[in-house]
Design an enzyme around this catalytic site. Sequence first.
Site, PDB file in Angstrom:
ATOM      1  N   GLY A   1       5.075   8.656   0.146  1.00 40.43           N
ATOM      2  CA  GLY A   1       5.670   7.325   0.142  1.00 40.43           C
ATOM      3  C   GLY A   1       5.709   6.668   1.511  1.00 40.43           C
TER       4      GLY A   1
ATOM      5  CB  SER B   1       0.353   8.064   1.537  1.00 41.62           C
ATOM      6  OG  SER B   1       1.727   7.855   1.808  1.00 41.62           O
TER       7      SER B   1
ATOM      8  CG  ASN C   1       5.874  11.810  -9.467  1.00 40.44           C
ATOM      9  OD1 ASN C   1       6.658  11.444 -10.336  1.00 40.44           O
ATOM     10  ND2 ASN C   1       6.268  12.388  -8.332  1.00 40.44           N
ATOM     11  CD1 TRP C   2       3.463   6.669 -13.181  1.00 41.93           C
ATOM     12  CD2 TRP C   2       4.416   6.210 -15.159  1.00 41.93           C
ATOM     13  NE1 TRP C   2       2.473   6.232 -14.037  1.00 41.93           N
ATOM     14  CE2 TRP C   2       3.034   5.950 -15.266  1.00 41.93           C
ATOM     15  CE3 TRP C   2       5.216   5.988 -16.288  1.00 41.93           C
ATOM     16  CZ2 TRP C   2       2.439   5.480 -16.437  1.00 41.93           C
ATOM     17  CZ3 TRP C   2       4.637   5.526 -17.461  1.00 41.93           C
ATOM     18  CH2 TRP C   2       3.258   5.269 -17.529  1.00 41.93           C
ATOM     19  CE  LYS C   3       7.007   9.785  -5.963  1.00 44.22           C
ATOM     20  NZ  LYS C   3       7.122   9.860  -4.517  1.00 44.22           N
TER      21      LYS C   3
ATOM     22  N   GLY D   1       1.676   8.998  -6.428  1.00 38.47           N
ATOM     23  CA  GLY D   1       2.960   8.377  -6.722  1.00 38.47           C
ATOM     24  C   GLY D   1       2.815   6.870  -6.828  1.00 38.47           C
ATOM     25  N   GLY D   2       3.129   6.163  -5.744  1.00 37.57           N
ATOM     26  CA  GLY D   2       3.143   4.696  -5.754  1.00 37.57           C
ATOM     27  C   GLY D   2       1.909   4.056  -6.375  1.00 37.57           C
TER      28      GLY D   2
ATOM     29  CG  HIS E   1       8.315  15.677  -6.194  1.00 38.10           C
ATOM     30  ND1 HIS E   1       9.021  14.908  -5.300  1.00 38.10           N
ATOM     31  CD2 HIS E   1       7.071  15.152  -6.253  1.00 38.10           C
ATOM     32  CE1 HIS E   1       8.225  13.940  -4.846  1.00 38.10           C
ATOM     33  NE2 HIS E   1       7.038  14.071  -5.409  1.00 38.10           N
TER      34      HIS E   1
ATOM     35  CD  GLU F   1      10.289  11.566  -4.125  1.00 44.32           C
ATOM     36  OE1 GLU F   1      10.316  11.372  -5.351  1.00 44.32           O
ATOM     37  OE2 GLU F   1       9.411  11.075  -3.378  1.00 44.32           O
TER      38      GLU F   1
ATOM     39  CD  GLU G   1       3.211  15.594  -4.128  1.00 40.79           C
ATOM     40  OE1 GLU G   1       2.536  14.636  -4.505  1.00 40.79           O
ATOM     41  OE2 GLU G   1       4.402  15.718  -4.400  1.00 40.79           O
TER      42      GLU G   1
END
Length: 252
Positions: free
Chosen positions: A175, A214, A10-12, A235-236, A97, A99, A169
Amino acid sequence: MSRRRVIAGNWKLNMSPVETRAYLEDFLPRVDAIPPESIAIFPPSISLTTARDALVNRSPIALGVQNLYWEQSGAFTGEISAPLAAAAGATLALVGHSERRHIFGETDSETARKVDAVVDAGMTAYLCVGETLEEREAGMAADVVSRQLGAVLDRDRRPPVDRLVIAYEPVWAIGTGRSATPDDAGQMHAKVRETLATVYGEQATSIPILYGGSVNPDNAEALLAASDVDGLLVGGASLEPGKFASICALIA
Ligand code: PGA
């Protein structure tokens, strides 16, 4: 019944079209040996067609959008729809998600409408669920996850079993550098599997349940080994081709 294992990135809100092209040039040769359909990438929608074009005649990496609106078209300035996402190369969509839920105020019922739109467009919904730290500390984690699942599944209309992937999640792990332990993840995944079984019966065993929050190259293997963890939503660590490829290699 066997189920697919999936590593998803997930590149956000990262990766312009130019950066997307450069990323994939670097990434694709690193994942030549990974089985088909087991890698998914969710770029920002503005980079979707660039990603699609970079993948033509290459490895079968599935593409998805990170969010969409449930209407198909019309006067909804700023939104994208499931049919538009599909036309641009997406076969998957993240829905719900954390966010979206916590920064943009997306409700359970909006999440359900989005899942319907995804299915109507012939795509697969990656339904994201997870509790906040407060909810976990109050002993409510399982209830929250069950409520989020119920909003989509306990309806006359629910997604066909082959159009659904669940991503657990925990919000406190996203994150933050603090992932769930493999035991915590395994316990929640088992509960999610139970909930799916009450709705889909035997067929529930074919629905992949991914863990996200994470995930990095150091903890990915242990998380993947936990029971009922069928894959990872990263993600990151998916923003660096080398790191993400090393996580993908775990399911080669
Ligand atoms: P993270 O994000 O890996 O950066 O924690 C995961 C996600 O939000 O899907």
